[in-house]
Design an enzyme around this catalytic site. Sequence first.
Site, PDB file in Angstrom:
ATOM      1  N   GLU A  44       8.385  46.577 134.213  1.00  0.00           N
ATOM      2  CA  GLU A  44       9.766  46.094 134.330  1.00  0.00           C
ATOM      3  C   GLU A  44      10.695  47.070 133.624  1.00  0.00           C
ATOM      4  O   GLU A  44      10.379  47.554 132.539  1.00  0.00           O
ATOM      5  CB  GLU A  44       9.958  44.713 133.667  1.00  0.00           C
ATOM      6  CG  GLU A  44       9.327  43.541 134.367  1.00  0.00           C
ATOM      7  CD  GLU A  44       9.651  42.230 133.639  1.00  0.00           C
ATOM      8  OE1 GLU A  44      10.524  42.238 132.736  1.00  0.00           O
ATOM      9  OE2 GLU A  44       9.031  41.206 133.967  1.00  0.00           O
ATOM     10  N   GLU A  96      18.809  35.543 139.580  1.00  0.00           N
ATOM     11  CA  GLU A  96      18.071  34.283 139.675  1.00  0.00           C
ATOM     12  C   GLU A  96      18.768  33.219 138.814  1.00  0.00           C
ATOM     13  O   GLU A  96      18.758  33.293 137.590  1.00  0.00           O
ATOM     14  CB  GLU A  96      16.625  34.486 139.228  1.00  0.00           C
ATOM     15  CG  GLU A  96      15.883  35.515 140.089  1.00  0.00           C
ATOM     16  CD  GLU A  96      14.534  35.907 139.504  1.00  0.00           C
ATOM     17  OE1 GLU A  96      13.690  35.004 139.321  1.00  0.00           O
ATOM     18  OE2 GLU A  96      14.329  37.098 139.216  1.00  0.00           O
ATOM     19  N   LYS A 132      17.063  30.770 135.776  1.00  0.00           N
ATOM     20  CA  LYS A 132      16.445  31.295 134.567  1.00  0.00           C
ATOM     21  C   LYS A 132      17.214  30.796 133.350  1.00  0.00           C
ATOM     22  O   LYS A 132      18.437  30.677 133.380  1.00  0.00           O
ATOM     23  CB  LYS A 132      16.441  32.835 134.575  1.00  0.00           C
ATOM     24  CG  LYS A 132      15.531  33.445 135.624  1.00  0.00           C
ATOM     25  CD  LYS A 132      15.405  34.946 135.448  1.00  0.00           C
ATOM     26  CE  LYS A 132      14.563  35.270 134.238  1.00  0.00           C
ATOM     27  NZ  LYS A 132      14.339  36.723 134.094  1.00  0.00           N
ATOM     28  N   GLU A 157      20.240  36.999 131.553  1.00  0.00           N
ATOM     29  CA  GLU A 157      18.938  36.751 132.173  1.00  0.00           C
ATOM     30  C   GLU A 157      19.074  36.424 133.656  1.00  0.00           C
ATOM     31  O   GLU A 157      18.137  36.626 134.429  1.00  0.00           O
ATOM     32  CB  GLU A 157      18.218  35.603 131.457  1.00  0.00           C
ATOM     33  CG  GLU A 157      17.711  35.963 130.084  1.00  0.00           C
ATOM     34  CD  GLU A 157      16.647  37.044 130.128  1.00  0.00           C
ATOM     35  OE1 GLU A 157      15.689  36.915 130.909  1.00  0.00           O
ATOM     36  OE2 GLU A 157      16.779  38.041 129.384  1.00  0.00           O
TER      37      GLU A 157
END
Length: 465
Positions: free
Chosen positions: A267, A323, A326, A332
């Site tokens: 990542e 997203e 999250k 985030e």
Amino acid sequence: MQLGHVPLLLLILCFFISISSAEFSAKVGVNYGQLGNNLPSPSESVKLIQTLEAKRVKIYGANHDILEALRNTDLQVSIMVPNELINNISSSQTLADQWVHDNVVPYYPQTLIRYLLVGNEILSWPDKSMWFNLVPAMRKITHALKTHGITKVKVGTPSAIDVLESQFPPSNGTFRSDISGSVIKPMLKFLSKTKSFFFVDIYTFFPWVSDPINIDLDYALLESTNVTYTDPVSGLTYHDLFDQKVDAFIFAMKRLGYTDVRIWIAETGWPSGGDYDQIGANIHNAATYNRNVIKKFTAKPPVGTPARPGVVLPSFIFALFNENTKGGPSTERNFGLLYPNGSNVYQIDLTGKTPGSEFKPLPPATNNKPYPGPIWCVVKEGANKTAVAEALSEACSQGNKTCDPIQPGGNCFKPNSLAQHASYAFSTYWAQFRKAGGFCYFGGLAVQTIKDPSYGSCKFPAVKI
């Protein structure tokens, strides 16, 4: 950095690592997370991944619909054993065999499953029993693959930067004492024997945010032209923070006697948005970082890092989508290359071929310095009332007289409305606990505001950065 300053042994080592990794292209992949309630279907998502010209995709699990959508594509796939199964799999070959039978065999080889990751950042979890079951689980999954005649899938596990107890200077890279001998060393032995990778999550955003005064932003964005750091022990010169973090892992592995295990960037990325209290999270910085790191990954010939020059760094960019479910701070939920509707957050080319001059101008970064005024935390418009009532009760249960002013007779009791009382409780809780890791989120029910919600004698506590 001049080659004359690199020890001959290091050059020879890097040569052999380069040869051994020659079959691994520098093509960049993407992390496909699913923590959103508004994301496209797997088939549509796969099309978007192909549009981005990613050549690899990593999923956080083994979602069958996604694996089916990836069938007969040219995308190399990384799947993942869920964290919660590791303890059981570590002690049961039967369970490992069954997991591979259910999640790999039906799709392989038409779906190009090439990497099987056992858990995600396990060594950062508080459940220590899982730490010591990690490598046994990796061994059992490897045995299960062989039992089913699958030999082209590499087994590994992603590690966060906090597996290191020392990372500066890079030559002082050292694994945490609570896992170094008991977990990391046997893991490296396994990875070396199976010719797999040490998968690591590398973010320069987080160290920069934690110390923006002493860490140059351009150095963190791989954008600096005049900032360098020379390691006083190794003599290696660094031109960006990313290389420093990667080499800290390389030196940590060397400290345990392993110089042949290759690094895979599981990542990396930079958030394009955040809350008022989060600096540097903007489209300008996110695009700059990801474009620069992709240029590094796709350079021909490979550039590697100062400790391993010329070595390919396979990679997955985090993440495919923003997203929205999250938890944690707003950053985030804003690491995506794409919005859930499939449109680009900013222009990106995962092949690294597009010159920077061909991209449209980026919006200016407006939050690279802390917001100067007070910030409050209030109920999000349209939030579910039942959930808000539960969150209000939770916030008020924390003590410190959080909710005294919204009790009958208090300065903030009237108007006696759920939203008003919850907003006061959220602001008070956040002001009290932010420095201890508290967020203005409350399960997606709260939002930060710079408009003072105070009224009359009712004064809402605020956060000042």
